[in-house]
Design an enzyme around this catalytic site. Structure first.
Site, PDB file in Angstrom:
ATOM      1  N   SER A   1       0.827  -1.548  -0.103  1.00  0.00           N
ATOM      2  CA  SER A   1      -0.076  -0.335  -0.162  1.00  0.00           C
ATOM      3  C   SER A   1       0.880   1.383  -0.253  1.00  0.00           C
ATOM      4  O   SER A   1       1.983   1.289   0.353  1.00  0.00           O
ATOM      5  CB  SER A   1      -0.522   0.038   1.491  1.00  0.00           C
TER       6      SER A   1
HETATM    7  N1  SAH Z   1      -0.604  -4.888   4.237  1.00  0.00           N
HETATM    8  C1  SAH Z   1       0.336  -4.925   2.883  1.00  0.00           C
HETATM    9  C2  SAH Z   1      -0.624  -4.972   1.967  1.00  0.00           C
HETATM   10  C3  SAH Z   1      -1.526  -5.979   1.290  1.00  0.00           C
HETATM   11  S1  SAH Z   1      -1.892  -6.097   0.060  1.00  0.00           S
HETATM   12  C4  SAH Z   1       1.808  -5.013   2.673  1.00  0.00           C
HETATM   13  O1  SAH Z   1       2.061  -4.007   3.784  1.00  0.00           O
HETATM   14  O2  SAH Z   1       2.566  -4.614   1.578  1.00  0.00           O
HETATM   15  C5  SAH Z   1      -3.606  -7.321  -0.098  1.00  0.00           C
HETATM   16  C6  SAH Z   1      -3.525  -8.242   0.470  1.00  0.00           C
HETATM   17  O3  SAH Z   1      -4.080  -9.125   1.393  1.00  0.00           O
HETATM   18  C7  SAH Z   1      -2.841 -10.030  -0.613  1.00  0.00           C
HETATM   19  O4  SAH Z   1      -1.730  -9.832  -0.079  1.00  0.00           O
HETATM   20  C8  SAH Z   1      -3.741 -10.746  -0.558  1.00  0.00           C
HETATM   21  O5  SAH Z   1      -2.976 -11.895  -0.878  1.00  0.00           O
HETATM   22  C9  SAH Z   1      -4.516 -11.024   0.638  1.00  0.00           C
HETATM   23  N2  SAH Z   1      -5.816 -11.693   0.662  1.00  0.00           N
HETATM   24  C10 SAH Z   1      -6.486 -11.417  -0.316  1.00  0.00           C
HETATM   25  N3  SAH Z   1      -8.097 -11.986   0.666  1.00  0.00           N
HETATM   26  C11 SAH Z   1      -6.937 -12.428   1.359  1.00  0.00           C
HETATM   27  C12 SAH Z   1      -7.778 -13.358   2.476  1.00  0.00           C
HETATM   28  N4  SAH Z   1      -8.786 -13.601   2.331  1.00  0.00           N
HETATM   29  N5  SAH Z   1      -7.060 -13.562   3.362  1.00  0.00           N
HETATM   30  C13 SAH Z   1      -5.783 -13.612   3.798  1.00  0.00           C
HETATM   31  N6  SAH Z   1      -5.373 -12.318   3.253  1.00  0.00           N
HETATM   32  C14 SAH Z   1      -6.044 -12.002   1.616  1.00  0.00           C
END
Ligand code: SAH
Length: 213
Positions: free
Chosen positions: A61
């Site tokens: 993000s």
């Molecule tokens: N917080 C992260 C950015 C995350 S992007 C950072 O600091 O880099 C969103 C993430 O959510 C992705 O890696 C994706 O794989 C995950 N995601 C999506 N659906 C999910 C679920 N049901 N359970 C766990 N992770 C999930």
């Protein structure tokens, strides 16, 4: 480029100009070098206020959004926090500077492993990263003082609402995946849940089940 004093000053200035004003959050963000969580060709853009691609087609993000979400979560030093969507691990690392203990979950095993490697290299010992569908939370460690989702759900998932402690706060983006989403804050009271809409955001969708790698 390194996270030297001048780069930090610019990075923090950009965060403040976007509304990240909480001193504890700014200090935490000063302690975590975003370049450690961005690999490959985009590493030299780690200090710019923009989302960047990471492995598995996901994104790290935008720093100002990380700051605003962390600020909205009002983390205290005694808190046990659950983050859904480990991604690069950057957000979890920031939470780890503010909270007692952080649990972070992603549906991609590969992202979880990469994040664990960075936490270990950086001597961050209060984060547990694991692979699962985070929509179901983590019943064994519930209730949580704070819950943060970094992927957008259509509505707050029921199991996560149930795993929030009374008096606890959950911050999450809600809305359809390719439309404008809203960042909301849910506060659990004795008598029910209070919802505040914070701002428009855009996140990858919360998907069901495990990722393919
Ligand atoms: N917080 C992260 C950015 C995350 S992007 C950072 O600091 O880099 C969103 C993430 O959510 C992705 O890696 C994706 O794989 C995950 N995601 C999506 N659906 C999910 C679920 N049901 N359970 C766990 N992770 C999930």
């Amino acid at each position: 480029m390194t996270f030297d004093a001048a780069t930090k000053m610019q990075f923090l200035f950009a965060l403040r100009s976007k509304g990240v004003t909480d001193a504890r959050v700014l200090t935490a963000m000063e302690q975590v070098d975003r370049a450690d969580y961005v690999k490959g060709t985009f590493a030299d853009r780690a200090y710019e206020d923009m989302p960047l691609p990471i492995a598995c087609g996901q994104t790290i993000s935008q720093p100002s959004v990380v700051g605003l979400m962390t600020q909205a979560l009002q983390v205290t030093a005694r808190d046990k926090v659950l983050e859904v969507g480990t991604g690069s691990g950057y957000q979890a690392a920031i939470l780890s500077k503010l909270a007692r203990r952080v649990y972070t979950v992603d549906r991609y095993r590969r992202l979880v492993q990469a994040a664990r490697d960075v936490f270990e290299a950086k001597d961050i010992t209060n984060i547990t990263a694991f692979t699962a569908d985070g929509s179901y939370g983590f019943a064994e460690q519930a209730p949580f003082d704070r819950i943060l989702l970094t992927a957008a759900a259509e509505d707050p998932p029921g199991p996560l609402l149930a795993q929030l402690r009374v008096g606890g706060i959950m911050v999450l983006p809600v809305g359809q995946s390719d439309a404008v989403q809203s960042l909301i804050r849910v506060t659990r009271h004795e008598t029910g849940y209070e919802y505040d809409e914070l701002r428009a955001v855009r996140f990858v969708p919360l998907l069901e089940g495990l990722g393919p790698e």
